[in-house]
Design a protein around this motif. Sequence first.
Motif, PDB file in Angstrom:
ATOM      1  N   LEU A   1      -4.602  10.975  -4.281  1.00 43.68           N
ATOM      2  CA  LEU A   1      -4.402   9.592  -4.876  1.00 43.68           C
ATOM      3  C   LEU A   1      -5.091   9.681  -6.318  1.00 43.68           C
ATOM      4  O   LEU A   1      -6.186  10.383  -6.397  1.00 43.68           O
ATOM      5  CB  LEU A   1      -4.834   8.535  -3.957  1.00 43.68           C
ATOM      6  CG  LEU A   1      -4.343   8.075  -2.727  1.00 43.68           C
ATOM      7  CD1 LEU A   1      -4.882   7.189  -1.850  1.00 43.68           C
ATOM      8  CD2 LEU A   1      -2.685   8.014  -2.808  1.00 43.68           C
TER       9      LEU A   1
ATOM     10  N   ALA B   1       0.795  -1.267  -0.049  1.00 43.09           N
ATOM     11  CA  ALA B   1       0.192  -0.023   0.082  1.00 43.09           C
ATOM     12  C   ALA B   1       0.849   1.250   0.243  1.00 43.09           C
ATOM     13  O   ALA B   1       0.544   2.282  -0.913  1.00 43.09           O
ATOM     14  CB  ALA B   1      -1.016   0.134   1.136  1.00 43.09           C
TER      15      ALA B   1
ATOM     16  N   THR C   1       3.449   6.956  -0.229  1.00 45.57           N
ATOM     17  CA  THR C   1       3.741   7.350   0.936  1.00 45.57           C
ATOM     18  C   THR C   1       4.503   6.746   2.029  1.00 45.57           C
ATOM     19  O   THR C   1       5.206   5.651   1.702  1.00 45.57           O
ATOM     20  CB  THR C   1       2.285   7.249   1.673  1.00 45.57           C
ATOM     21  OG1 THR C   1       1.948   5.858   1.950  1.00 45.57           O
ATOM     22  CG2 THR C   1       1.318   7.829   0.897  1.00 45.57           C
TER      23      THR C   1
ATOM     24  N   LEU D   1      -6.138   0.522  -3.116  1.00 42.74           N
ATOM     25  CA  LEU D   1      -6.350   0.512  -1.618  1.00 42.74           C
ATOM     26  C   LEU D   1      -7.714  -0.177  -1.070  1.00 42.74           C
ATOM     27  O   LEU D   1      -7.601  -1.044  -0.301  1.00 42.74           O
ATOM     28  CB  LEU D   1      -6.394   1.954  -1.028  1.00 42.74           C
ATOM     29  CG  LEU D   1      -5.625   2.231   0.346  1.00 42.74           C
ATOM     30  CD1 LEU D   1      -4.235   1.613   0.370  1.00 42.74           C
ATOM     31  CD2 LEU D   1      -5.582   3.690   0.539  1.00 42.74           C
TER      32      LEU D   1
ATOM     33  N   CYS E   1       0.852   3.847  -3.325  1.00 45.34           N
ATOM     34  CA  CYS E   1       0.475   5.273  -3.123  1.00 45.34           C
ATOM     35  C   CYS E   1       1.581   6.213  -2.900  1.00 45.34           C
ATOM     36  O   CYS E   1       1.549   7.573  -2.874  1.00 45.34           O
ATOM     37  CB  CYS E   1      -0.488   5.106  -1.851  1.00 45.34           C
ATOM     38  SG  CYS E   1      -1.954   4.456  -2.128  1.00 45.34           S
TER      39      CYS E   1
ATOM     40  N   VAL F   1      -2.914   4.898   4.304  1.00 49.05           N
ATOM     41  CA  VAL F   1      -1.622   5.422   4.045  1.00 49.05           C
ATOM     42  C   VAL F   1      -1.656   6.934   4.470  1.00 49.05           C
ATOM     43  O   VAL F   1      -2.680   7.538   4.453  1.00 49.05           O
ATOM     44  CB  VAL F   1      -1.404   5.266   2.392  1.00 49.05           C
ATOM     45  CG1 VAL F   1      -0.957   3.808   2.224  1.00 49.05           C
ATOM     46  CG2 VAL F   1      -2.522   6.114   1.426  1.00 49.05           C
TER      47      VAL F   1
ATOM     48  N   GLN G   1      -5.011   4.434  -7.593  1.00 50.28           N
ATOM     49  CA  GLN G   1      -4.468   4.033  -6.542  1.00 50.28           C
ATOM     50  C   GLN G   1      -5.586   3.902  -5.245  1.00 50.28           C
ATOM     51  O   GLN G   1      -5.568   3.218  -4.302  1.00 50.28           O
ATOM     52  CB  GLN G   1      -3.681   5.258  -5.703  1.00 50.28           C
ATOM     53  CG  GLN G   1      -2.272   5.270  -6.638  1.00 50.28           C
ATOM     54  CD  GLN G   1      -1.570   6.585  -6.496  1.00 50.28           C
ATOM     55  OE1 GLN G   1      -2.103   7.635  -6.388  1.00 50.28           O
ATOM     56  NE2 GLN G   1      -0.240   6.413  -6.039  1.00 50.28           N
ATOM     57  N   GLN G   2      -6.580   4.836  -5.310  1.00 51.20           N
ATOM     58  CA  GLN G   2      -7.799   4.467  -4.592  1.00 51.20           C
ATOM     59  C   GLN G   2      -8.357   3.267  -4.553  1.00 51.20           C
ATOM     60  O   GLN G   2      -8.649   2.558  -3.551  1.00 51.20           O
ATOM     61  CB  GLN G   2      -8.967   5.402  -4.718  1.00 51.20           C
ATOM     62  CG  GLN G   2      -8.472   7.085  -4.364  1.00 51.20           C
ATOM     63  CD  GLN G   2      -9.606   8.145  -4.617  1.00 51.20           C
ATOM     64  OE1 GLN G   2     -10.507   7.933  -4.273  1.00 51.20           O
ATOM     65  NE2 GLN G   2      -9.119   9.242  -5.285  1.00 51.20           N
TER      66      GLN G   2
END
Length: 152
Positions: free
Chosen positions: A134, A33, A39, A142, A37, A126, A138-139
């Motif tokens: 995002l 994750a 992060t 997740l 993303c 994240v 990416q969303q």
Amino acid sequence: MDVREARRVAALHDYDILDTPREAAFDEVANLAARLCGTSIAVVNLIDADRQFFKAEVGLDVRETPLETSFCAKAILEDDFLLVPDARLDPRFGCNPLVTGDPHLRFYAGALLKTDDGLPIGTLCVLDTEPRTLTELQQQALKVLANQVWAS
């Protein structure tokens, strides 16, 4: 504690996962994750009545925190997903000590972990120290990972 919250906490306790050791499968999801993303922080967490327990985490080096400073405690009030591009500008988080002080969190995105009957018991989230957003992909990733975490 209202009836829904009591049901939610009871459901979480039924899984008997709080305070269990780290497991590679959960750690792998948190690492993926964070990488997907971009992060510095990712967490698989479970929201108890008075704390959040981190089943897996990247970038924090703690296993639990109190609910008073938890972003995820707000996320479980959403339907499926919470995106906070800049926590300083969000009235729910602008005064949070994790925003105003160390580690100076700015960004949060969390996908809910839900029981089979739809009770939110935690998140795959994240976080970062820089404002960001995002992409739709990416969303979606997740959310899919969150579903996989709890399906396993």
